[in-house]
Design a protein around this motif. Structure first.
Motif, mmCIF file in Angstrom:
data_model
loop_
_atom_site.group_PDB
_atom_site.id
_atom_site.type_symbol
_atom_site.label_atom_id
_atom_site.label_comp_id
_atom_site.label_asym_id
_atom_site.label_seq_id
_atom_site.Cartn_x
_atom_site.Cartn_y
_atom_site.Cartn_z
ATOM 1 N N LEU A 19 -10.289 28.819 0.511
ATOM 2 C CA LEU A 19 -9.262 29.592 -0.190
ATOM 3 C C LEU A 19 -8.834 30.808 0.633
ATOM 4 O O LEU A 19 -7.643 31.139 0.701
ATOM 5 C CB LEU A 19 -9.789 30.038 -1.556
ATOM 6 C CG LEU A 19 -9.956 28.933 -2.599
ATOM 7 C CD1 LEU A 19 -10.745 29.438 -3.800
ATOM 8 C CD2 LEU A 19 -8.595 28.409 -3.042
ATOM 9 N N LEU A 73 -4.924 33.980 -3.499
ATOM 10 C CA LEU A 73 -5.842 33.065 -2.827
ATOM 11 C C LEU A 73 -6.952 33.825 -2.108
ATOM 12 O O LEU A 73 -8.121 33.436 -2.146
ATOM 13 C CB LEU A 73 -5.079 32.189 -1.832
ATOM 14 C CG LEU A 73 -4.196 31.084 -2.417
ATOM 15 C CD1 LEU A 73 -3.413 30.400 -1.294
ATOM 16 C CD2 LEU A 73 -5.025 30.071 -3.183
ATOM 17 N N ILE A 74 -6.583 34.913 -1.437
ATOM 18 C CA ILE A 74 -7.571 35.725 -0.728
ATOM 19 C C ILE A 74 -8.556 36.345 -1.726
ATOM 20 O O ILE A 74 -9.763 36.386 -1.489
ATOM 21 C CB ILE A 74 -6.870 36.810 0.113
ATOM 22 C CG1 ILE A 74 -6.112 36.150 1.277
ATOM 23 C CG2 ILE A 74 -7.875 37.827 0.634
ATOM 24 C CD1 ILE A 74 -5.227 37.102 2.055
ATOM 25 N N ALA A 131 -0.479 34.542 -1.631
ATOM 26 C CA ALA A 131 -1.503 34.690 -0.603
ATOM 27 C C ALA A 131 -2.584 35.678 -1.043
ATOM 28 O O ALA A 131 -3.778 35.445 -0.833
ATOM 29 C CB ALA A 131 -0.861 35.155 0.702
ATOM 30 N N ASN A 155 3.098 29.969 -5.398
ATOM 31 C CA ASN A 155 3.285 29.322 -4.103
ATOM 32 C C ASN A 155 4.749 28.899 -3.960
ATOM 33 O O ASN A 155 5.130 27.812 -4.403
ATOM 34 C CB ASN A 155 2.369 28.107 -3.970
ATOM 35 C CG ASN A 155 2.455 27.458 -2.602
ATOM 36 O OD1 ASN A 155 3.184 27.907 -1.725
ATOM 37 N ND2 ASN A 155 1.728 26.380 -2.418
ATOM 38 N N PRO A 204 -4.921 24.269 -1.619
ATOM 39 C CA PRO A 204 -5.566 25.207 -2.543
ATOM 40 C C PRO A 204 -6.078 24.531 -3.808
ATOM 41 O O PRO A 204 -7.141 24.894 -4.314
ATOM 42 C CB PRO A 204 -4.439 26.200 -2.870
ATOM 43 C CG PRO A 204 -3.496 26.110 -1.722
ATOM 44 C CD PRO A 204 -3.557 24.694 -1.250
ATOM 45 N N VAL A 260 -2.266 29.826 -8.940
ATOM 46 C CA VAL A 260 -2.323 29.306 -7.571
ATOM 47 C C VAL A 260 -1.056 28.526 -7.243
ATOM 48 O O VAL A 260 -0.495 28.645 -6.147
ATOM 49 C CB VAL A 260 -3.575 28.425 -7.369
ATOM 50 C CG1 VAL A 260 -3.411 27.505 -6.170
ATOM 51 C CG2 VAL A 260 -4.798 29.290 -7.170
ATOM 52 N N GLY A 303 -5.120 31.460 2.144
ATOM 53 C CA GLY A 303 -4.391 32.693 1.838
ATOM 54 C C GLY A 303 -3.900 33.395 3.095
ATOM 55 O O GLY A 303 -2.760 33.847 3.175
#
Length: 200
Positions: A188, A82-83, A79, A117, A22, A113, A192
């Motif tokens: 990305l 990221l999406i 996630a 995680n 990412p 980000v 995700g």
């Protein structure tokens, strides 16, 4: 620390930094908006890495492995972010004369980000202790390794930013810039979705 431990640690940290993820996609996307945005993204990402590294050194990130609810809640949140970034990049128009986003926005994106995680925290727990010399223990050695890990990761991303800045003229071309936005958006989005589908 013995020199062989330091050499092994530096080599392993560098190889980890080389692995695309990412962070690489984020820096690529922000580089379209200029060097300032890319550097702010890197700074935010490394603050996130530092938080997980220090948490691992102090034994705090063990809570992630002990609490399934905390781990999965953070995993889903990461996630989703990221999406969100991926979809945003895919639908953005990316006009050549569009004003770049503020550095604070790029910093927050990089920070979230990595902070969101949990796999980064779990990885830090297993990675750092491997290089503690036999017979040595304590948080001091782990904090030293944590600082080294963040430093090596930062240097690598600064190299990426420098290279991207060198070719900034090409990146800013009307056909290239939107294509990079879409490419980073797809990466990305895929990362995700993978984070959602991969429970561990």
């Amino acid at each position: 620390m013995p020199i062989e431990n330091i050499v092994a640690f530096v080599a392993a940290s560098f190889l980890i930094a080389l692995s695309p993820g990412p962070g690489t996609a984020m820096v690529l996307r922000q580089s379209v908006h200029g060097r300032k945005a890319a550097l702010a993204t890197v700074f935010g990402m490394e603050v996130g890495v530092a938080c997980w590294a220090v948490a691992a050194a102090l034994g705090l990130s063990v809570l992630l492995t002990a609490s399934e609810i905390a781990f999965h809640a953070l995993r889903i949140a990461g996630a989703a972010f990221l999406i969100y970034l991926g979809v945003k990049a895919l639908i953005s128009r990316s006009l050549p004369d569009a004003a770049p986003p503020p550095a604070s926005h790029a910093f927050r994106s990089g920070l979230v980000v990595n902070l969101a995680n949990p796999k980064l925290g779990v990885f830090a727990i297993s990675f750092l202790p491997q290089f503690v010399p036999a017979g040595e223990a304590g948080q001091g050695v782990l904090l030293f390794l944590a600082a080294g890990w963040v430093l090596i990761d930062t240097v690598w991303y600064l190299v990426i930013v420098s290279v991207l800045h060198t070719i900034r003229g090409w990146l800013g071309r009307p056909r290239v810039r939107p294509a990079l936005e879409k490419l980073s958006g797809c990466v990305l989005l895929a990362l995700g979705v993978r984070l959602v589908l991969d429970p561990r």
